[in-house]
Design an enzyme around this catalytic site. Structure first.
Site, PDB file in Angstrom:
ATOM      1  N   LYS A   1      44.172 -10.601  52.401  1.00 36.97           N
ATOM      2  CA  LYS A   1      43.148 -10.873  51.387  1.00 36.97           C
ATOM      3  C   LYS A   1      42.661  -9.567  50.756  1.00 36.97           C
ATOM      4  CE  LYS A   1      41.159 -15.145  53.141  1.00 36.97           C
ATOM      5  NZ  LYS A   1      39.926 -15.753  53.645  1.00 36.97           N
TER       6      LYS A   1
ATOM      7  N   ASP B   1      36.520 -17.750  50.614  1.00 37.79           N
ATOM      8  CA  ASP B   1      36.875 -18.754  51.616  1.00 37.79           C
ATOM      9  C   ASP B   1      37.765 -19.759  50.907  1.00 37.79           C
ATOM     10  OD1 ASP B   1      36.370 -19.437  54.435  1.00 37.79           O
ATOM     11  OD2 ASP B   1      35.765 -21.361  53.594  1.00 37.79           O
TER      12      ASP B   1
END
Ligand code: IMP
Length: 201
Positions: free
Chosen positions: A20, A76
Site C-alpha cells: 500500500k 481501508d
C-alpha cells in the site's frame, strides 16, 4: 491562516503494508507530495474496530496523525459480494486466515455462492486524511464487476484472479499492474480526495 497545511515529506501514510505504501506513494508523488510511512516512524498499528471501510480508514489515519503530530492518510479496502450481503467486505483480509492465503479466501467466497445465482461484486477503497487536531476528510472509491471461477491469472494480489471489472474481459489477475492501477477503486478514491486537500507547494 488555516493551521492545516501540507508540506512535502511531512505527510504520513498510515499503513504498515509495504504494498500500500508503494501504491499510495506512486499516486501522491506526481503531485509533489512525498510521504513517510507509519512503519518508518515506528508508530503503533491500531486495531481495526470500525464497522465500515470509512470508519476503519479514519481510525488508522487519526491514530497516526495524533501520534506523529503530522497529517496522515490511511486506506481501508475490500471485496463486497452482492449475493453474500456485502461479505467479505471489511473482513476481506481476515477471510484469508492466519496464513494470508487468498486461494483459501477466494474458495470461501466461491463455496458460499449459489452457483446459479448472481455473481456481481465490487471493490471499495476508503481513503481518509486526518489532522493532529482531529479533523478528517474521507472518500470512497468503487469498481463494479463480476466474479469468475476458477481464478484466472497470477498478477495482482488478494481477490484479483476472481474479479472481472465491468467492461473488461480479463480478470484483475490477468491484466497488467499499470492497467489495473489506472482506474481501480484506490485510484478512484484518490481522485475524489485530491480536491479536498489544502493547497501545498
Ligand atoms: P485492508 O488492509 O484491511 O484494507 O485489507 C484489504 C483486503 O481487501 C486485502 O487484503 C485484499 O484481500 C482485499 N483487496 C483490497 N483491494 C484489493 C484489490 O485491488 N485486489 C484484490 N484484493 C483487494
Amino acid at each position: 491562516m488555516s493551521p492545516r497545511q501540507l508540506e512535502p515529506g511531512r505527510l504520513v501514510l498510515a499503513t504498515h503494508n509495504p504494498g500500500k505504501v508503494v501504491e499510495l506513494a506512486e499516486l501522491l508523488g506526481p503531485h509533489g507530495l512525498q510521504v513517510v510511512s507509519a512503519g518508518d516512524l515506528g508508530l503503533p498499528e491500531p486495531e481495526e474496530t470500525g464497522t465500515t471501510f470509512v470508519a476503519n480508514a479514519e481510525l488508522k489515519a487519526l491514530a497516526a496523525a495524533r501520534a506523529s503530530g503530522l497529517p496522515a492518510i490511511a486506506d481501508d479496502s475490500g471485496l463486497c459480494v452482492d449475493a453474500l450481503g456485502g461479505a467479505p467486505g471489511i473482513y476481506s483480509a481476515r477471510w484469508a486466515g492466519r496464513d494470508k492465503d487468498f486461494m483459501v479466501a477466494m474458495k470461501r467466497v466461491r463455496d458460499a455462492l449459489d452457483l446459479e445465482g448472481p455473481r456481481t461484486a465490487h471493490f471499495i477503497c476508503a481513503l481518509s486524511l486526518a489532522w493532529p487536531d482531529g479533523h478528517t476528510e474521507s472518500v470512497e472509491g468503487r469498481v463494479d464487476g463480476t466474479l469468475t471461477w476458477p481464478p484466472r491469472g497470477s498478477n495482482g494480489f488478494g481477490y484479483d484472479p476472481m474479479f472481472v471489472m465491468d467492461g473488461k474481459e480479463r480478470s484483475y489477475g490477468e491484466i497488467s499492474r499499470a492497467e489495473k492501477e489506472a482506474d481501480n477503486h484506490r485510484a478512484r478514491a484518490f481522485r475524489l480526495l485530491m480536491p479536498l486537500l489544502p493547497p501545498w507547494q
